[in-house]
Design a protein around this motif. Sequence first.
Motif, PDB file in Angstrom:
ATOM      1  N   ILE A 359       0.877  -1.168   0.000  1.00 49.99           N
ATOM      2  CA  ILE A 359       0.000   0.000   0.000  1.00 49.99           C
ATOM      3  C   ILE A 359       0.916   1.219   0.000  1.00 49.99           C
ATOM      4  O   ILE A 359       1.703   1.399   0.927  1.00 49.99           O
ATOM      5  CB  ILE A 359      -0.930  -0.002   1.225  1.00 49.99           C
ATOM      6  CG1 ILE A 359      -1.865  -1.211   1.175  1.00 49.99           C
ATOM      7  CG2 ILE A 359      -1.745   1.287   1.287  1.00 49.99           C
ATOM      8  CD1 ILE A 359      -2.810  -1.325   2.353  1.00 49.99           C
ATOM      9  N   ALA A 361       1.770   4.069   0.993  1.00 49.37           N
ATOM     10  CA  ALA A 361       1.665   5.149   1.974  1.00 49.37           C
ATOM     11  C   ALA A 361       3.058   5.692   2.242  1.00 49.37           C
ATOM     12  O   ALA A 361       3.903   4.999   2.824  1.00 49.37           O
ATOM     13  CB  ALA A 361       1.027   4.634   3.263  1.00 49.37           C
ATOM     14  N   ASP A 380       1.834  -3.665   8.911  1.00 48.28           N
ATOM     15  CA  ASP A 380       2.872  -2.637   8.834  1.00 48.28           C
ATOM     16  C   ASP A 380       4.209  -3.256   9.207  1.00 48.28           C
ATOM     17  O   ASP A 380       4.363  -3.831  10.282  1.00 48.28           O
ATOM     18  CB  ASP A 380       2.511  -1.509   9.809  1.00 48.28           C
ATOM     19  CG  ASP A 380       3.417  -0.293   9.692  1.00 48.28           C
ATOM     20  OD1 ASP A 380       4.625  -0.458   9.428  1.00 48.28           O
ATOM     21  OD2 ASP A 380       2.911   0.833   9.885  1.00 48.28           O
ATOM     22  N   THR A 435      -2.686   4.596   6.391  1.00 47.08           N
ATOM     23  CA  THR A 435      -2.774   4.261   4.964  1.00 47.08           C
ATOM     24  C   THR A 435      -3.419   5.359   4.131  1.00 47.08           C
ATOM     25  O   THR A 435      -3.329   5.328   2.896  1.00 47.08           O
ATOM     26  CB  THR A 435      -3.582   2.969   4.761  1.00 47.08           C
ATOM     27  OG1 THR A 435      -4.912   3.143   5.274  1.00 47.08           O
ATOM     28  CG2 THR A 435      -2.908   1.793   5.458  1.00 47.08           C
TER      29      THR A 435
END
Length: 455
Positions: A359, A361, A380, A435
């Motif tokens: 993702i 981010a 994470d 996110t």
Amino acid sequence: MRAGRPRTLASLTFALALVAGSAGIASAEAPAPPETGATKSDNITHLASAPMSGPLANGINTDIAFAGRLAYVGNYSGFAIYDIGDPADPRLVSQVSCPGSQNDISISNGLLFLSTDSSRSDNSCQSVAQSATIKESWEGIKIFDVKDPANPRYVAAVETHCGSHTHTLIPAKSKRELYIYNSSYSPNAAYPDCQPPNDLIDIIKVPVEHPEDAAVVASPVLFPDGGFPGSPTGRATSGCHDITAFPARDIAAAACMGDGILLDISKPERPKVLDRVQDAANFSFWHGATFNHNGTKVVFMDELGGGSGAECSAEVGPNKGATAVFDLDHKKFVFRSYFKIPRHQAAGENCVSHNGSLIPARGRDIMVQAWYQGGFSVWDFTDSAHPTEIGYFDRPPIEPADFGGYWSAYYYNGAIYGTESVKAFDVFRIDDSRTDPAKRVKLDELNVQTQPASK
């Protein structure tokens, strides 16, 4: 399965069964309401389910590729194209009947690539199963023109050693060619074109303007010493299962049964092994890999049980059938930790580490990952040694017990898309401060095995 064998147009049967989207079909295939009985974290919202239908209804959904507002979904029976312009309302555009395990899929500039890893009578979409002991049997890569997504057109086929379980696109610097790193495994002395030790990968070169001229141009040996010899719990290396490229740094991570390797792909026709890692204690089958946002970490997945086993139990434990986190220190692997979903699944639920994506981010290393009937997890690994889960979705067990669950779970342009293997193409939203920055990242195309650097 004679790799790179020249073919005339007359020798290829390009006919395919096409079910195109229309107003009537779109209405019939409108997304079902989210399934009840699921458990999930508060930051996950289930937006829609588009049920499998038509010629793909009895197949198995596999991988996903993305371009613009379209999602391309592989299926053992062919592939489907969905309009995801509104993620809460995915609409079927077309689907193609073209059986061939497992139909791993990718997309590039209107060309769609499909892996065939079951021995077939020929390279057409009307082929039938035929023993790999027969020299004339076919396995490899099929190429479609999908510039008109409502009317895909089959344009070429390339035969490869041992078929094509998965494949990875490597863009050439000139952009005039595209390379495909083809992964396959499980050779057999009885197979004329898939002989042991199969310590290689096939590299296909595709002229972008003339995909009909695609051909195998190299088959480099990656394991001159034979690779991992096997153990009571781990498969011996006899090919690669999956390769993920990080073109921005000219590297790729290959998951090769008993080995994880790092490749220099600066010269795409001549990849070079930079480092190699094994884990006889905990890894059974090196299945796939994902880089972090800047290519300084790699996570490898272990597909203990081959995807059909119930491996998310207290008895199996947290380090087997899990995902391993490695830092890259001067292009050398440094093991840091394992991650596995913290929810034990029922004895009949197939569950193991499977396909996921980063993702994007900025400033964090976060990925979404499928776990079959374990659902999917958002976790994470910014701190490589202490990965933590920050979100999840988990459907109830299939009753009576059977194969199912999420094969792939990927993030693309603000939403999470999942292939529920035997049910549907699903869409989710995650709302979380960690996110949310990823929602600003908009990609024109995404093949998860050709990983872009985060912007």
